[in-house]
Design an enzyme around this catalytic site. Structure first.
Site, PDB file in Angstrom:
ATOM      1  N   HIS A 247      31.120  42.895  45.807  1.00 36.52           N
ATOM      2  CA  HIS A 247      31.255  42.573  47.237  1.00 36.52           C
ATOM      3  C   HIS A 247      30.536  43.624  48.098  1.00 36.52           C
ATOM      4  O   HIS A 247      31.130  44.218  49.005  1.00 36.52           O
ATOM      5  CB  HIS A 247      32.734  42.473  47.632  1.00 36.52           C
ATOM      6  CG  HIS A 247      32.961  41.638  48.854  1.00 36.52           C
ATOM      7  ND1 HIS A 247      34.114  40.930  49.063  1.00 36.52           N
ATOM      8  CD2 HIS A 247      32.179  41.386  49.939  1.00 36.52           C
ATOM      9  CE1 HIS A 247      34.052  40.292  50.214  1.00 36.52           C
ATOM     10  NE2 HIS A 247      32.877  40.549  50.763  1.00 36.52           N
TER      11      HIS A 247
ATOM     12  N   GLU B  28      39.741  39.954  43.917  1.00 37.18           N
ATOM     13  CA  GLU B  28      38.955  41.185  44.008  1.00 37.18           C
ATOM     14  C   GLU B  28      39.873  42.401  44.052  1.00 37.18           C
ATOM     15  O   GLU B  28      40.879  42.374  44.762  1.00 37.18           O
ATOM     16  CB  GLU B  28      38.062  41.145  45.257  1.00 37.18           C
ATOM     17  CG  GLU B  28      37.026  40.036  45.234  1.00 37.18           C
ATOM     18  CD  GLU B  28      36.124  40.018  46.458  1.00 37.18           C
ATOM     19  OE1 GLU B  28      36.222  40.943  47.295  1.00 37.18           O
ATOM     20  OE2 GLU B  28      35.328  39.081  46.595  1.00 37.18           O
TER      21      GLU B  28
ATOM     22  N   ARG C 258      32.606  33.710  50.290  1.00 37.67           N
ATOM     23  CA  ARG C 258      33.952  34.041  49.810  1.00 37.67           C
ATOM     24  C   ARG C 258      34.161  33.417  48.446  1.00 37.67           C
ATOM     25  O   ARG C 258      33.759  32.269  48.195  1.00 37.67           O
ATOM     26  CB  ARG C 258      35.025  33.544  50.786  1.00 37.67           C
ATOM     27  CG  ARG C 258      35.158  34.396  52.046  1.00 37.67           C
ATOM     28  CD  ARG C 258      35.667  35.795  51.702  1.00 37.67           C
ATOM     29  NE  ARG C 258      35.871  36.631  52.883  1.00 37.67           N
ATOM     30  CZ  ARG C 258      34.996  37.471  53.377  1.00 37.67           C
ATOM     31  NH1 ARG C 258      33.792  37.567  52.806  1.00 37.67           N
ATOM     32  NH2 ARG C 258      35.282  38.224  54.430  1.00 37.67           N
TER      33      ARG C 258
END
Length: 316
Positions: A276, A257, A228
């Protein structure tokens, strides 16, 4: 039994579920807004975990179990869930194959200078002096020696790397030569050639890694974050990369994000940014539903143990 899904499920999987479980009423929705009218009657909710709000829990008066079809629980309304004493499970572990392969791929990209080789090909440059390194004999430290971390270590051993894992207890973990507690982080940083973070987002991991940690690492070291973005002080990392405290950073996760277009990370030559995607492959939903159906058997029969049962007080 009424099962509602707010996650987009592949048609093939939906057809198989309705065929194999004709005694269950299924309602497949595209998002939580579409699913909301069905929540008051739902026994079980399938979700990716990013769409739930406390209001969703309040209207789901019959809901007993939430199964999250991902490992991330960052946005789950745990306070509301705890008040209702609901069962929560997730898909921890299904990411170990793609995320471990991503990690190995990125380590090879950096050590074999593949980005520069690709640029030279586009520019029609024949340069045999491109610097090449090996993974052989290097040391990799993995923050988070769980299923994903152990798979990273297993693949790293194929390159004859030394593997060091970090977990809460410091107890041995599969495929690691050594394991240590997070309190021993400083000694780890000075030893590793690669530092990989698989840490989840928790109060304990928030901005765990700061600029001073990267300053302790070797100048040739590489940092890879697939856990993360919140586990890293991003501004401190940017400063460390500007000062070349380490050789390269590979970031699949960010504090914010999508990564804003004006972020300096996009243009830093010693940083690789990916959106991601380290855990995404076509096999994702198949693996996720294998876990869910295993838990469904436990739920219906009362026999056996749930996979990935979440402690709602801790949030993981």
């Amino acid at each position: 039994m009424f099962i509602v899904s707010s996650a987009k499920i592949r048609s093939r999987i939906k057809d198989q579920l309705t065929k194999d479980y004709p005694d269950i009423q299924w309602q497949f929705c595209q998002n939580i807004e579409e699913a909301t009218p069905y929540l008051p009657e739902a026994d079980i909710l399938l979700t990716y975990g990013e769409d739930l709000k406390p209001e969703s829990i309040q209207v789901a008066t019959n809901l007993k179990w939430i199964h999250v079809l991902s490992a991330g629980l960052d946005k789950m309304p745990f306070q509301a869930i705890k008040e209702r004493n609901m069962l929560v499970t997730n898909a921890r572990g299904i990411h170990q194959v793609p995320m471990a392969e991503y990690t190995i791929g990125m380590m090879l990209q950096v050590t074999r200078n593949l980005a520069l080789i690709h640029e030279n090909q586009k520019d029609k440059v024949w340069n045999r002096r491109v610097k090449m390194e090996e993974l052989h004999g290097k040391t990799i430290g993995v923050l988070g020696a769980g299923a994903i971390g152990s798979e990273i270590a297993r693949l790293s051993k194929a390159f004859r790397m030394k593997t060091i894992g970090v977990n809460r207890s410091g107890n041995p973990a599969d495929h690691f030569d050594e394991t240590m507690k997070i309190s021993e982080l400083d000694s780890l940083l000075q030893e590793v050639d690669f530092l990989v973070s698989v840490l989840p987002r928790t109060k304990e991991t928030h901005q765990l890694l700061k600029k001073e940690h990267f300053e302790q690492m070797q100048e040739h070291a590489v940092f890879i974050n697939i856990g993360r973005g919140t586990t890293v002080d991003q501004d401190g990392l940017v400063e460390a990369m500007r000062e070349n405290q380490i050789a390269h950073a590979v970031l699949d996760v960010m504090e914010e994000e999508p990564l804003p277009e004006d972020s300096v990370l996009w243009e830093m030559e010693n940083v690789t940014v990916t959106p991601h995607i380290s855990g995404i492959t076509p096999q994702y939903q198949d693996r996720a539903f294998e876990q869910f159906l295993s838990n469904l058997r436990v739920y219906r029969t009362g026999e056996g143990n749930y996979m990935n049962k979440i402690d709602v007080n801790r949030g993981y």
